[in-house]
Design a protein around this motif. Structure first.
Motif, PDB file in Angstrom:
ATOM      1  N   SER A 126      40.497 -20.146  21.787  1.00  0.00           N
ATOM      2  CA  SER A 126      40.615 -20.233  20.230  1.00  0.00           C
ATOM      3  C   SER A 126      39.875 -21.420  19.603  1.00  0.00           C
ATOM      4  O   SER A 126      40.424 -22.609  20.230  1.00  0.00           O
ATOM      5  N   PRO A 127      38.802 -21.435  18.830  1.00  0.00           N
ATOM      6  CA  PRO A 127      38.249 -22.676  18.511  1.00  0.00           C
ATOM      7  C   PRO A 127      39.248 -23.370  17.744  1.00  0.00           C
ATOM      8  O   PRO A 127      39.010 -24.347  17.411  1.00  0.00           O
ATOM      9  N   THR A 128      40.271 -22.966  17.294  1.00  0.00           N
ATOM     10  CA  THR A 128      41.236 -23.812  16.428  1.00  0.00           C
ATOM     11  C   THR A 128      42.222 -24.620  17.298  1.00  0.00           C
ATOM     12  O   THR A 128      42.919 -25.353  16.950  1.00  0.00           O
ATOM     13  N   LEU A 129      42.242 -24.399  18.756  1.00  0.00           N
ATOM     14  CA  LEU A 129      43.296 -25.026  19.750  1.00  0.00           C
ATOM     15  C   LEU A 129      42.396 -26.365  19.974  1.00  0.00           C
ATOM     16  O   LEU A 129      41.165 -26.313  20.243  1.00  0.00           O
ATOM     17  N   PRO A 130      42.984 -27.324  20.494  1.00  0.00           N
ATOM     18  CA  PRO A 130      42.556 -28.629  20.701  1.00  0.00           C
ATOM     19  C   PRO A 130      41.907 -28.517  22.223  1.00  0.00           C
ATOM     20  O   PRO A 130      41.221 -29.634  22.617  1.00  0.00           O
ATOM     21  N   ASN A 131      42.506 -27.751  23.051  1.00  0.00           N
ATOM     22  CA  ASN A 131      41.895 -27.660  24.569  1.00  0.00           C
ATOM     23  C   ASN A 131      40.788 -26.710  24.486  1.00  0.00           C
ATOM     24  O   ASN A 131      40.459 -26.375  25.933  1.00  0.00           O
ATOM     25  N   SER A 132      40.286 -26.082  23.581  1.00  0.00           N
ATOM     26  CA  SER A 132      39.196 -25.037  23.538  1.00  0.00           C
ATOM     27  C   SER A 132      37.821 -26.078  23.386  1.00  0.00           C
ATOM     28  O   SER A 132      37.676 -26.939  22.727  1.00  0.00           O
ATOM     29  N   ILE A 133      36.764 -25.550  24.331  1.00  0.00           N
ATOM     30  CA  ILE A 133      35.549 -26.243  24.495  1.00  0.00           C
ATOM     31  C   ILE A 133      34.414 -25.087  24.145  1.00  0.00           C
ATOM     32  O   ILE A 133      34.704 -24.158  24.687  1.00  0.00           O
ATOM     33  N   ASN A 134      33.255 -25.624  23.635  1.00  0.00           N
ATOM     34  CA  ASN A 134      32.149 -24.344  23.264  1.00  0.00           C
ATOM     35  C   ASN A 134      31.795 -23.982  24.745  1.00  0.00           C
ATOM     36  O   ASN A 134      31.151 -22.950  25.054  1.00  0.00           O
ATOM     37  N   ARG A 179      13.583 -25.954  52.789  1.00  0.00           N
ATOM     38  CA  ARG A 179      15.161 -25.577  52.685  1.00  0.00           C
ATOM     39  C   ARG A 179      15.516 -25.481  51.236  1.00  0.00           C
ATOM     40  O   ARG A 179      14.784 -25.519  50.138  1.00  0.00           O
ATOM     41  N   ALA A 180      16.597 -24.556  51.107  1.00  0.00           N
ATOM     42  CA  ALA A 180      17.197 -24.154  49.869  1.00  0.00           C
ATOM     43  C   ALA A 180      18.828 -24.665  49.694  1.00  0.00           C
ATOM     44  O   ALA A 180      19.580 -24.728  51.067  1.00  0.00           O
ATOM     45  N   ARG A 181      19.126 -25.079  48.743  1.00  0.00           N
ATOM     46  CA  ARG A 181      20.339 -25.607  48.452  1.00  0.00           C
ATOM     47  C   ARG A 181      20.818 -24.725  47.305  1.00  0.00           C
ATOM     48  O   ARG A 181      20.428 -24.504  46.154  1.00  0.00           O
ATOM     49  N   VAL A 182      22.136 -23.991  47.591  1.00  0.00           N
ATOM     50  CA  VAL A 182      22.990 -23.417  46.342  1.00  0.00           C
ATOM     51  C   VAL A 182      24.481 -23.735  46.150  1.00  0.00           C
ATOM     52  O   VAL A 182      24.877 -24.395  47.373  1.00  0.00           O
ATOM     53  N   PHE A 183      24.862 -23.397  45.158  1.00  0.00           N
ATOM     54  CA  PHE A 183      26.150 -23.807  44.982  1.00  0.00           C
ATOM     55  C   PHE A 183      26.670 -22.602  43.830  1.00  0.00           C
ATOM     56  O   PHE A 183      26.035 -21.981  43.193  1.00  0.00           O
ATOM     57  N   SER A 184      28.048 -22.460  44.051  1.00  0.00           N
ATOM     58  CA  SER A 184      28.607 -21.466  43.092  1.00  0.00           C
ATOM     59  C   SER A 184      28.797 -22.185  41.611  1.00  0.00           C
ATOM     60  O   SER A 184      28.623 -23.212  41.395  1.00  0.00           O
ATOM     61  N   GLU A 185      29.003 -21.186  40.487  1.00  0.00           N
ATOM     62  CA  GLU A 185      29.091 -21.835  39.420  1.00  0.00           C
ATOM     63  C   GLU A 185      30.065 -22.842  39.418  1.00  0.00           C
ATOM     64  O   GLU A 185      31.119 -22.871  40.130  1.00  0.00           O
ATOM     65  N   ILE A 186      29.720 -23.777  38.308  1.00  0.00           N
ATOM     66  CA  ILE A 186      31.144 -24.886  38.321  1.00  0.00           C
ATOM     67  C   ILE A 186      31.584 -24.878  36.753  1.00  0.00           C
ATOM     68  O   ILE A 186      30.743 -24.756  35.697  1.00  0.00           O
ATOM     69  N   ARG A 187      32.837 -25.340  36.417  1.00  0.00           N
ATOM     70  CA  ARG A 187      33.256 -25.355  35.223  1.00  0.00           C
ATOM     71  C   ARG A 187      33.475 -26.950  35.158  1.00  0.00           C
ATOM     72  O   ARG A 187      33.445 -27.670  35.856  1.00  0.00           O
ATOM     73  N   TYR A 188      33.640 -27.500  33.855  1.00  0.00           N
ATOM     74  CA  TYR A 188      33.501 -28.650  33.506  1.00  0.00           C
ATOM     75  C   TYR A 188      34.980 -29.366  33.695  1.00  0.00           C
ATOM     76  O   TYR A 188      35.108 -30.213  34.149  1.00  0.00           O
ATOM     77  N   ASP A 189      36.242 -28.657  33.007  1.00  0.00           N
ATOM     78  CA  ASP A 189      37.433 -29.592  33.130  1.00  0.00           C
ATOM     79  C   ASP A 189      38.562 -28.378  33.071  1.00  0.00           C
ATOM     80  O   ASP A 189      38.538 -27.495  32.396  1.00  0.00           O
ATOM     81  N   PRO A 190      39.242 -28.623  34.148  1.00  0.00           N
ATOM     82  CA  PRO A 190      40.390 -27.642  34.288  1.00  0.00           C
ATOM     83  C   PRO A 190      41.386 -27.610  33.141  1.00  0.00           C
ATOM     84  O   PRO A 190      42.201 -26.731  32.993  1.00  0.00           O
TER      85      PRO A 190
END
Length: 186
Positions: A109-117, A87-98
């Motif tokens: 921009s690394p200077t913005l509070p809603n930017s994450i590395n 059996r194989a299980r696959v999934f698309s890429e996922i992002r952390y937080d919208p």
């Protein structure tokens, strides 16, 4: 009382087929199956009323989200009491937080509070193998079985354990593991 709201849409697709391998002179049964899910929308409103904001968690981990696309594909062979499956299980890429923006997204921009590395995590395929053998000892019916999960020992991406531990995390944290056992009925 609960005033939250959840709205979801998507498509599930399942197919299973018994391959007539006897026609090719091969004894036994071969079955192929797949289950694919596409989640178009997984929208949640946590605070009702005029200030309500709907957030779509499809493709995100945060908030109990899920990858946009997931699938399980299997091949099983049976001959008398022997069964073997892959059996194989696959999934698309996922992002952390919208609500966050990663370096590969517009507006970062690394200077913005809603930017994450790191806000995007890759798709990883996982493979599983299993086998069983049915037999009898006197009146007792028995089954010897074994399985290997995460056959190729695929590790989650760096930071996935910490970042995606908040909800719909599709990664395998345990790594390759083995199961062996004996079932019996009398």
């Amino acid at each position: 009382f609960n005033q939250a709201e959840l709205s979801t849409s998507g498509v599930d697709f399942e197919i299973a087929y018994g391959v007539p391998i006897e026609e090719f002179g091969i004894p036994g049964e071969l079955n192929i199956n797949s289950l694919v899910n596409y989640t178009d929308k997984l929208e949640r409103v946590d605070v009702p009323g005029p200030a309500a904001i709907a957030v779509d968690y499809a493709g995100y981990s945060m908030g109990g989200g899920t990858p946009k696309l997931t699938g399980t594909f299997g091949v099983n062979y049976a001959l008398d009491g022997l069964r073997v499956g892959l059996r194989a299980r696959v999934f698309s890429e996922i992002r952390y937080d919208p609500s966050l923006i990663g370096p590969d997204e517009d507006g970062y921009s690394p200077t913005l509070p809603n930017s994450i590395n790191v806000n995007r995590f890759p798709s990883v395929p996982y493979f599983f193998i299993n086998s069983s053998y049915d037999f009898a000892v006197g009146e007792a019916k028995m089954q010897l079985f074994g399985a290997i999960d995460n056959l190729l020992n695929r590790q989650p991406p760096i930071l996935a354990i910490a970042a995606l531990n908040s909800g719909g995390n599709p990664y395998d944290y345990v790594g390759r593991n083995f199961k062996v056992g004996l079932r019996f009925q009398w």
